[in-house]
Design a protein around this motif. Structure first.
Motif, PDB file in Angstrom:
ATOM      1  N   LEU A 108       0.832  -1.194   0.000  1.00 43.16           N
ATOM      2  CA  LEU A 108       0.000   0.000   0.000  1.00 43.16           C
ATOM      3  C   LEU A 108       0.876   1.258   0.000  1.00 43.16           C
ATOM      4  CD1 LEU A 108      -2.625  -1.160   2.648  1.00 43.16           C
ATOM      5  CD2 LEU A 108      -2.752  -1.362   0.166  1.00 43.16           C
ATOM      6  N   ARG A 134      -3.538   4.939   2.660  1.00 36.72           N
ATOM      7  CA  ARG A 134      -2.798   3.937   1.910  1.00 36.72           C
ATOM      8  C   ARG A 134      -3.706   3.258   0.885  1.00 36.72           C
ATOM      9  NH1 ARG A 134      -0.389   0.097   6.314  1.00 36.72           N
ATOM     10  NH2 ARG A 134      -2.399   0.525   7.280  1.00 36.72           N
ATOM     11  N   SER A 135      -3.165   3.016  -0.302  1.00 35.74           N
ATOM     12  CA  SER A 135      -3.974   2.443  -1.372  1.00 35.74           C
ATOM     13  C   SER A 135      -3.102   1.719  -2.385  1.00 35.74           C
ATOM     14  CB  SER A 135      -4.788   3.540  -2.078  1.00 35.74           C
ATOM     15  OG  SER A 135      -3.916   4.431  -2.758  1.00 35.74           O
TER      16      SER A 135
END
Length: 283
Positions: free
Chosen positions: A107, A114-115
């Motif tokens: 992430l 967060r991605s």
């Protein structure tokens, strides 16, 4: 199909021979019994053709069987773009899509959250997996991913318990001592709620682990077992902070709805009610 179920159960039993027999028997029974058939449709990946028929969905294996009245096929996410069916047991329509997703979920922090960017995974080892479509708005989509049933090992294979002794006794067995016991692995599935935004970012919003018990299943938030976290990347619970970001100027009205209805955005059922209300603000 019988070979697949038997092989998987044999693998689980070999890895986790120390599990309570009641849990193993429960899982074996579920694998060997026929699942419910539902009326639905499948869109295939190779030719994008849509076929109607009956669907048997295994949440434990994350696979489907499809009966189109001519043949019965065992399908995985690699061969399916999407599938839908009416869940007669829960009385609702359910829709699933298959997406290419990194095998190792790293992430990246963007805008404070967060991605995984679906636009930046070209050089990453990926797998095609099923996501259930829970909600769809004009600005984002809410997805749920359930991992196939797996054996979950605790970070530490042993636990230590301190037992205080009797200060008035001279016997060695009544002195302070520690007892070390071995922790057995457990059967479980990691369940994650994701938001997919308009820029292609997949943001894990809420994550927990469903553990199989002898007579039931138990949800453990944040993947915490035995008082320990498996992985910091899996420790996710964003709550209203993220909703404020993704809902923008509409969030004050959403916040009032949450408060007046005493909803908890970290509970999936309440989150769905919150997003349903948000959709009315988009209209």
């Amino acid at each position: 199909m019988r070979f697949t179920f038997a092989s998987l159960f044999l693998l689980l039993f070999t890895v986790s021979w120390s599990q309570p027999k009641g849990v193993l028997k429960k899982i074996q029974k579920e694998f060997e019994s026929d699942l419910e058939w539902y009326v639905g449709s499948v869109q295939f990946r190779d030719d994008q053709q849509i076929k109607n028929g009956s669907i048997q969905y295994s949440e434990k294996l994350q696979t489907i069987r499809f009966n189109n009245n001519e043949s019965i096929e065992f399908l995985s996410a690699n061969s399916v773009l999407k599938f839908d069916f009416y869940d007669s047991q829960n009385k609702k329509e359910r829709s699933f899509i298959s997406l290419e997703y990194p095998v190792n979920e790293v992430l990246i922090k963007r805008d404070g959250f967060r991605s995984v960017s679906m636009n930046e995974i070209q050089d990453t080892r990926t797998a095609i997996i099923f996501f259930e479509l829970l909600q769809e708005t004009k600005s984002f989509v809410v997805l749920r991913r359930i991992t196939p049933l797996e054996v979950l090992q605790p970070n530490s294979p042993y636990s230590t318990t301190f037992i205080p002794g009797d200060p008035t006794s001279n016997s060695p067995i009544n002195k302070d001592r520690t007892v070390t016991t071995k922790r057995d692995p457990v059967f479980g599935q990691v369940i994650t709620i994701y938001f997919l935004d308009s820029e292609g970012n997949v943001i894990p919003y809420l994550r927990g682990t469903r553990i199989e018990k002898r007579n039931s299943s138990k949800m453990i938030n944040n993947n915490s077992l035995f008082g320990e976290k498996y992985n910091s990347e899996r420790d996710i619970e964003l709550g209203e902070k993220f909703l404020r970001e993704i809902m923008g100027e509409r969030f004050p009205d959403v916040k009032e709805f949450i408060t007046s209805n005493k909803l908890d955005s970290d509970k999936v059922e309440d989150l769905m009610k919150i997003i349903e209300f948000y959709k009315t603000l988009e209209d």
